[in-house]
Design a protein around this motif. Structure first.
Motif, PDB file in Angstrom:
ATOM      1  N   LYS A  93       0.138  -1.095  -0.009  1.00  0.00           N
ATOM      2  CA  LYS A  93      -0.142  -0.130   0.077  1.00  0.00           C
ATOM      3  C   LYS A  93       0.753   1.417  -0.347  1.00  0.00           C
ATOM      4  CE  LYS A  93      -3.740   2.471   1.974  1.00  0.00           C
ATOM      5  NZ  LYS A  93      -4.759   1.744   3.691  1.00  0.00           N
ATOM      6  N   TYR A  94       0.139   2.189  -0.713  1.00  0.00           N
ATOM      7  CA  TYR A  94       0.933   3.751  -1.149  1.00  0.00           C
ATOM      8  C   TYR A  94       0.699   5.039   0.000  1.00  0.00           C
ATOM      9  CZ  TYR A  94       4.648   0.589  -3.496  1.00  0.00           C
ATOM     10  OH  TYR A  94       5.136  -0.346  -4.331  1.00  0.00           O
ATOM     11  N   LYS A  95       1.226   5.079  -0.199  1.00  0.00           N
ATOM     12  CA  LYS A  95       0.518   7.595   0.304  1.00  0.00           C
ATOM     13  C   LYS A  95       1.366   7.715  -0.834  1.00  0.00           C
ATOM     14  CE  LYS A  95       0.734  10.608   3.751  1.00  0.00           C
ATOM     15  NZ  LYS A  95      -0.451  11.236   4.006  1.00  0.00           N
ATOM     16  N   ARG A  96       0.038   8.472  -1.157  1.00  0.00           N
ATOM     17  CA  ARG A  96       0.655   9.706  -2.327  1.00  0.00           C
ATOM     18  C   ARG A  96       0.574  11.006  -1.556  1.00  0.00           C
ATOM     19  NH1 ARG A  96      -0.590  10.274  -7.682  1.00  0.00           N
ATOM     20  NH2 ARG A  96      -1.743   7.886  -7.678  1.00  0.00           N
ATOM     21  N   LEU A  97       1.972  11.736  -2.310  1.00  0.00           N
ATOM     22  CA  LEU A  97       2.524  12.917  -0.819  1.00  0.00           C
ATOM     23  C   LEU A  97       2.125  13.960  -1.871  1.00  0.00           C
ATOM     24  CD1 LEU A  97       6.194  11.860  -0.047  1.00  0.00           C
ATOM     25  CD2 LEU A  97       4.641  11.213   1.390  1.00  0.00           C
ATOM     26  N   ASN A  98       2.146  15.557  -1.287  1.00  0.00           N
ATOM     27  CA  ASN A  98       1.278  16.251  -1.432  1.00  0.00           C
ATOM     28  C   ASN A  98       2.389  16.376  -3.191  1.00  0.00           C
ATOM     29  OD1 ASN A  98       0.421  16.862   0.434  1.00  0.00           O
ATOM     30  ND2 ASN A  98       1.424  17.942   1.508  1.00  0.00           N
ATOM     31  N   ASN A  99       3.139  16.037  -4.150  1.00  0.00           N
ATOM     32  CA  ASN A  99       3.828  16.100  -4.864  1.00  0.00           C
ATOM     33  C   ASN A  99       3.779  15.157  -5.793  1.00  0.00           C
ATOM     34  OD1 ASN A  99       5.470  15.001  -3.866  1.00  0.00           O
ATOM     35  ND2 ASN A  99       7.389  15.826  -4.313  1.00  0.00           N
ATOM     36  N   SER A 100       2.729  14.078  -5.305  1.00  0.00           N
ATOM     37  CA  SER A 100       2.033  12.877  -6.465  1.00  0.00           C
ATOM     38  C   SER A 100       3.318  11.905  -6.052  1.00  0.00           C
ATOM     39  CB  SER A 100       1.743  13.160  -7.623  1.00  0.00           C
ATOM     40  OG  SER A 100       0.910  14.067  -7.592  1.00  0.00           O
ATOM     41  N   VAL A 101       4.205  11.860  -5.275  1.00  0.00           N
ATOM     42  CA  VAL A 101       5.259  10.584  -5.103  1.00  0.00           C
ATOM     43  C   VAL A 101       4.782   9.833  -4.496  1.00  0.00           C
ATOM     44  CG1 VAL A 101       7.199  10.041  -4.128  1.00  0.00           C
ATOM     45  CG2 VAL A 101       7.398  11.997  -5.452  1.00  0.00           C
ATOM     46  N   LEU A 102       4.497   8.438  -5.077  1.00  0.00           N
ATOM     47  CA  LEU A 102       4.680   7.120  -4.019  1.00  0.00           C
ATOM     48  C   LEU A 102       5.308   6.598  -3.126  1.00  0.00           C
ATOM     49  CD1 LEU A 102       1.956   5.329  -6.577  1.00  0.00           C
ATOM     50  CD2 LEU A 102       1.466   6.890  -5.139  1.00  0.00           C
ATOM     51  N   MET A 103       4.947   6.633  -1.661  1.00  0.00           N
ATOM     52  CA  MET A 103       5.465   6.481  -0.656  1.00  0.00           C
ATOM     53  C   MET A 103       5.253   5.344  -0.297  1.00  0.00           C
ATOM     54  SD  MET A 103       6.745   8.346   2.595  1.00  0.00           S
ATOM     55  CE  MET A 103       8.125   6.998   3.825  1.00  0.00           C
ATOM     56  N   PRO A 104       5.796   3.758  -0.469  1.00  0.00           N
ATOM     57  CA  PRO A 104       5.552   2.945   0.706  1.00  0.00           C
ATOM     58  C   PRO A 104       4.963   2.969   2.359  1.00  0.00           C
ATOM     59  CG  PRO A 104       7.237   2.195  -0.586  1.00  0.00           C
ATOM     60  CD  PRO A 104       6.832   3.963  -0.439  1.00  0.00           C
ATOM     61  N   TYR A 105       3.417   2.539   2.131  1.00  0.00           N
ATOM     62  CA  TYR A 105       3.135   2.156   4.007  1.00  0.00           C
ATOM     63  C   TYR A 105       4.285   1.921   5.255  1.00  0.00           C
ATOM     64  CZ  TYR A 105      -1.057   5.457   4.076  1.00  0.00           C
ATOM     65  OH  TYR A 105      -1.688   6.419   3.561  1.00  0.00           O
ATOM     66  N   LEU A 106       5.131   0.842   4.534  1.00  0.00           N
ATOM     67  CA  LEU A 106       5.712  -0.189   4.989  1.00  0.00           C
ATOM     68  C   LEU A 106       7.008   0.019   4.958  1.00  0.00           C
ATOM     69  CD1 LEU A 106       5.892  -1.626   8.190  1.00  0.00           C
ATOM     70  CD2 LEU A 106       5.054  -4.081   5.914  1.00  0.00           C
ATOM     71  N   GLY A 107       8.272  -0.131   5.211  1.00  0.00           N
ATOM     72  CA  GLY A 107       9.434   0.036   5.051  1.00  0.00           C
ATOM     73  C   GLY A 107      10.519  -0.604   6.165  1.00  0.00           C
ATOM     74  N   TYR A 108      11.511  -0.708   5.950  1.00  0.00           N
ATOM     75  CA  TYR A 108      13.069  -1.489   6.732  1.00  0.00           C
ATOM     76  C   TYR A 108      13.930  -0.033   7.286  1.00  0.00           C
ATOM     77  CZ  TYR A 108      17.195  -4.226   8.087  1.00  0.00           C
ATOM     78  OH  TYR A 108      17.815  -3.851   8.854  1.00  0.00           O
ATOM     79  N   GLY A 109      13.532   0.182   8.193  1.00  0.00           N
ATOM     80  CA  GLY A 109      14.583   0.965   8.878  1.00  0.00           C
ATOM     81  C   GLY A 109      16.187   0.510   9.535  1.00  0.00           C
TER      82      GLY A 109
END
Length: 215
Positions: free
Chosen positions: A2-18
């Protein structure tokens, strides 16, 4: 994913590895493992000391760069315009990439206004793909609103009045809200009514404006 669409339409995964507290020696292997099991958001930071390992793992993964979302963060020792700009270039080199998908200010200490301007310039140059796309004032106003504070910004410029009102089309991350909370010194910056010297001076000034004593 699942992705979050940021204000400039870039898609960021909701889950990541830190990779916080992952040693530089282990970072490459850990990130390689994370990518192999399907992670596509990798979160690192200048302060973690492992950007090179992250970059090496990504380079060797065979996964197209555009399919991986890299987040890094400018550390507080780089919180001026000049140092932040130089540190972004250093992070790009260590990560072995032409751009970082999301670059954050790790903590709001030092000249974070200058550091934010460096982020804006890097964004305009295509070296950073995503940020809030807001001015520092807008971010501060949004943080206060999200902390349930009614805000009354003042400006004599119409364009800034419009900017101050344009804070309802984005939300701050939990990390940024925590960083904002960390700079609260629990004291007034303009007029501290709990300070005896300030109160005395204020009363003296009020008295000077009256024909007789205040009380």
């Amino acid at each position: 994913m699942k992705y979050k669409r940021l204000n400039n339409s870039v898609l960021m995964p909701y889950l990541g590895y830190g990779v916080y507290q992952v040693s530089p020696a282990e970072a490459e292997r850990c990130v390689a493992d994370a990518l192999s099991v399907g992670y596509r958001l990798i979160d690192t930071a200048q302060a973690y000391g492992n950007e090179e390992g992250v970059g090496a793992a990504i380079a060797k993964s065979g996964i197209p760069r555009e399919e991986i979302f890299i987040t890094s963060k400018v550390w507080v020792s780089n919180a001026t315009y000049e140092r932040a700009a130089a540190s972004i270039e250093e992070s790009l080199a260590k990560l072995g990439t032409d751009y970082i998908d999301l670059m954050l200010l790790h903590q709001a200490y030092g000249d974070y206004h200058g550091a934010y301007r460096a982020l804006e310039d890097a964004y305009d140059a295509g070296k950073i793909r995503a940020k809030y796309g807001k001015t520092p004032a807008q971010v501060i106003l949004r943080a206060l609103i999200e902390n349930d504070v009614v805000v009354i910004p003042k400006s004599t410029h119409k364009d800034r009045m419009e900017q101050n009102l344009n804070v309802f089309d984005f939300e701050l991350s939990d990390e940024d809200l925590s960083a904002f909370a960390a700079i609260d010194e629990n004291k007034a910056l303009v007029l501290d009514h709990s300070d005896p010297q300030t109160v005395t001076g204020l009363l003296n000034w009020i008295t000077s404006q009256l024909d007789g004593p205040l009380y």
